[in-house]
Design a protein around this motif. Sequence first.
Motif, PDB file in Angstrom:
ATOM      1  N   ASP A   1      13.603   4.123   3.136  1.00  0.00           N
ATOM      2  CA  ASP A   1      13.018   2.800   2.905  1.00  0.00           C
ATOM      3  C   ASP A   1      11.507   2.814   3.075  1.00  0.00           C
ATOM      4  N   ILE A   2      11.005   3.642   3.988  1.00  0.00           N
ATOM      5  CA  ILE A   2       9.555   3.767   4.164  1.00  0.00           C
ATOM      6  C   ILE A   2       8.944   4.458   2.953  1.00  0.00           C
ATOM      7  N   VAL A   3       9.619   5.495   2.452  1.00  0.00           N
ATOM      8  CA  VAL A   3       9.133   6.185   1.252  1.00  0.00           C
ATOM      9  C   VAL A   3       9.030   5.207   0.088  1.00  0.00           C
ATOM     10  N   ALA A   4      10.055   4.372  -0.089  1.00  0.00           N
ATOM     11  CA  ALA A   4      10.046   3.396  -1.182  1.00  0.00           C
ATOM     12  C   ALA A   4       8.912   2.397  -1.011  1.00  0.00           C
ATOM     13  N   MET A   5       8.676   1.929   0.208  1.00  0.00           N
ATOM     14  CA  MET A   5       7.584   0.996   0.466  1.00  0.00           C
ATOM     15  C   MET A   5       6.229   1.633   0.185  1.00  0.00           C
ATOM     16  N   LEU A   6       6.079   2.893   0.581  1.00  0.00           N
ATOM     17  CA  LEU A   6       4.815   3.587   0.347  1.00  0.00           C
ATOM     18  C   LEU A   6       4.594   3.832  -1.146  1.00  0.00           C
TER      19      LEU A   6
ATOM     20  N   LEU B   1      -4.745   2.811  -1.475  1.00  0.00           N
ATOM     21  CA  LEU B   1      -4.036   3.570  -0.453  1.00  0.00           C
ATOM     22  C   LEU B   1      -3.693   4.949  -1.001  1.00  0.00           C
ATOM     23  N   LYS B   2      -3.940   5.973  -0.175  1.00  0.00           N
ATOM     24  CA  LYS B   2      -3.532   7.338  -0.517  1.00  0.00           C
ATOM     25  C   LYS B   2      -2.818   7.909   0.689  1.00  0.00           C
ATOM     26  N   ILE B   3      -1.771   8.682   0.450  1.00  0.00           N
ATOM     27  CA  ILE B   3      -1.049   9.332   1.538  1.00  0.00           C
ATOM     28  C   ILE B   3      -1.327  10.827   1.488  1.00  0.00           C
ATOM     29  N   VAL B   4      -1.691  11.384   2.634  1.00  0.00           N
ATOM     30  CA  VAL B   4      -1.915  12.817   2.793  1.00  0.00           C
ATOM     31  C   VAL B   4      -0.793  13.356   3.663  1.00  0.00           C
ATOM     32  N   GLY B   5      -0.113  14.403   3.200  1.00  0.00           N
ATOM     33  CA  GLY B   5       0.994  14.962   3.962  1.00  0.00           C
ATOM     34  C   GLY B   5       2.321  14.744   3.248  1.00  0.00           C
ATOM     35  N   ASP B   6       3.390  15.220   3.858  1.00  0.00           N
ATOM     36  CA  ASP B   6       4.722  15.165   3.255  1.00  0.00           C
ATOM     37  C   ASP B   6       5.424  13.863   3.632  1.00  0.00           C
TER      38      ASP B   6
ATOM     39  N   ILE C   1       2.726  -1.925   6.436  1.00  0.00           N
ATOM     40  CA  ILE C   1       2.754  -1.904   4.973  1.00  0.00           C
ATOM     41  C   ILE C   1       3.036  -3.307   4.429  1.00  0.00           C
ATOM     42  N   LYS C   2       4.035  -3.975   5.011  1.00  0.00           N
ATOM     43  CA  LYS C   2       4.404  -5.315   4.541  1.00  0.00           C
ATOM     44  C   LYS C   2       3.277  -6.322   4.743  1.00  0.00           C
ATOM     45  N   SER C   3       2.673  -6.290   5.910  1.00  0.00           N
ATOM     46  CA  SER C   3       1.707  -7.334   6.256  1.00  0.00           C
ATOM     47  C   SER C   3       0.327  -7.095   5.657  1.00  0.00           C
ATOM     48  N   ASP C   4      -0.057  -5.841   5.464  1.00  0.00           N
ATOM     49  CA  ASP C   4      -1.438  -5.553   5.080  1.00  0.00           C
ATOM     50  C   ASP C   4      -1.617  -5.180   3.615  1.00  0.00           C
ATOM     51  N   LEU C   5      -0.530  -4.936   2.890  1.00  0.00           N
ATOM     52  CA  LEU C   5      -0.671  -4.584   1.481  1.00  0.00           C
ATOM     53  C   LEU C   5      -1.431  -5.649   0.699  1.00  0.00           C
ATOM     54  N   PRO C   6      -1.147  -6.943   0.872  1.00  0.00           N
ATOM     55  CA  PRO C   6      -1.918  -7.949   0.130  1.00  0.00           C
ATOM     56  C   PRO C   6      -3.416  -7.871   0.413  1.00  0.00           C
ATOM     57  N   GLU C   7      -3.777  -7.536   1.675  1.00  0.00           N
ATOM     58  CA  GLU C   7      -5.200  -7.429   2.015  1.00  0.00           C
ATOM     59  C   GLU C   7      -5.831  -6.215   1.334  1.00  0.00           C
ATOM     60  N   PHE C   8      -5.091  -5.115   1.245  1.00  0.00           N
ATOM     61  CA  PHE C   8      -5.580  -3.949   0.512  1.00  0.00           C
ATOM     62  C   PHE C   8      -5.906  -4.349  -0.926  1.00  0.00           C
TER      63      PHE C   8
ATOM     64  N   ARG D   1       0.675  -0.126  -6.453  1.00  0.00           N
ATOM     65  CA  ARG D   1       0.013  -1.429  -6.548  1.00  0.00           C
ATOM     66  C   ARG D   1      -1.460  -1.383  -6.172  1.00  0.00           C
ATOM     67  N   THR D   2      -1.891  -0.335  -5.464  1.00  0.00           N
ATOM     68  CA  THR D   2      -3.303  -0.231  -5.066  1.00  0.00           C
ATOM     69  C   THR D   2      -4.038   0.865  -5.825  1.00  0.00           C
ATOM     70  N   ALA D   3      -3.415   1.438  -6.826  1.00  0.00           N
ATOM     71  CA  ALA D   3      -3.944   2.640  -7.485  1.00  0.00           C
ATOM     72  C   ALA D   3      -5.341   2.457  -8.060  1.00  0.00           C
ATOM     73  N   ASP D   4      -5.731   1.248  -8.424  1.00  0.00           N
ATOM     74  CA  ASP D   4      -7.018   1.028  -9.076  1.00  0.00           C
ATOM     75  C   ASP D   4      -8.121   0.602  -8.110  1.00  0.00           C
ATOM     76  N   GLY D   5      -7.885   0.683  -6.806  1.00  0.00           N
ATOM     77  CA  GLY D   5      -8.897   0.277  -5.831  1.00  0.00           C
ATOM     78  C   GLY D   5     -10.148   1.135  -5.917  1.00  0.00           C
ATOM     79  N   SER D   6     -11.295   0.537  -5.652  1.00  0.00           N
ATOM     80  CA  SER D   6     -12.572   1.252  -5.775  1.00  0.00           C
ATOM     81  C   SER D   6     -12.923   2.043  -4.517  1.00  0.00           C
TER      82      SER D   6
END
Length: 228
Positions: free
Chosen positions: A110-115, A98-103, A84-91, A121-126
Amino acid sequence: MGEKLDFGARHVAIIMDGNGRWAKHHHLPRAMGHRRGVEAVRRLIRSLGPMGLDCVTLYAFSSENWKRPQDEVKDLMSLMRHFIKSDLPEFIANDVRLKIVGDYQALEPDIVAMLDDALERTADGSRTVAVALNYGSQHEIARAAAKAAAEGAVTTETISAHLDTADLPPLDLVIRTSGEIRLSNFLLWQSAYAELYFTDVLWPDFTPEHLEQALAEYAGRERRFGGR
């Protein structure tokens, strides 16, 4: 693979299997197999646009994976944080949502907060990369049916509307690596009329070229959806 390809598929799901076997074949710890598996994910995401895909859904961590040894689960969670830390800028730079499927809310805080931050931050991706985390399809269907019942009629349409994937394109193709031939509680409802493709390639060795081969085979199939 400079030019954009179009095989007719818009949504592909992948069961990323074989990290442990890859590590065993190379006489390495299982953790190294998972790390190489993350590199395969990066390669795949970078090929999303050129392959003409709108969405890829990746089976990253099932609700049954909690049964694995504690050290392995801990390593998987650490890898998730790093990814998440390293690849978010590339996304963001590549216009990928990014979309998460599942609970995923059941993961460590801390992972929940990062996600949550990455989702915002990626909500408008095409184009969409959906990651299945703490996911089990039978539980997803049960939750969707319960929500439908609470609102009124329970039909295929109302269940579909409450699935985790309700805002994603219909599923066209499911790929599973490592030679296993089963769905392992992954997108069972969504796979009703999807094409299935199984390969002996272990996930860490899976490349965009392998994805292109799978899509080319998909393009040659006749999809009838129950008709003649």
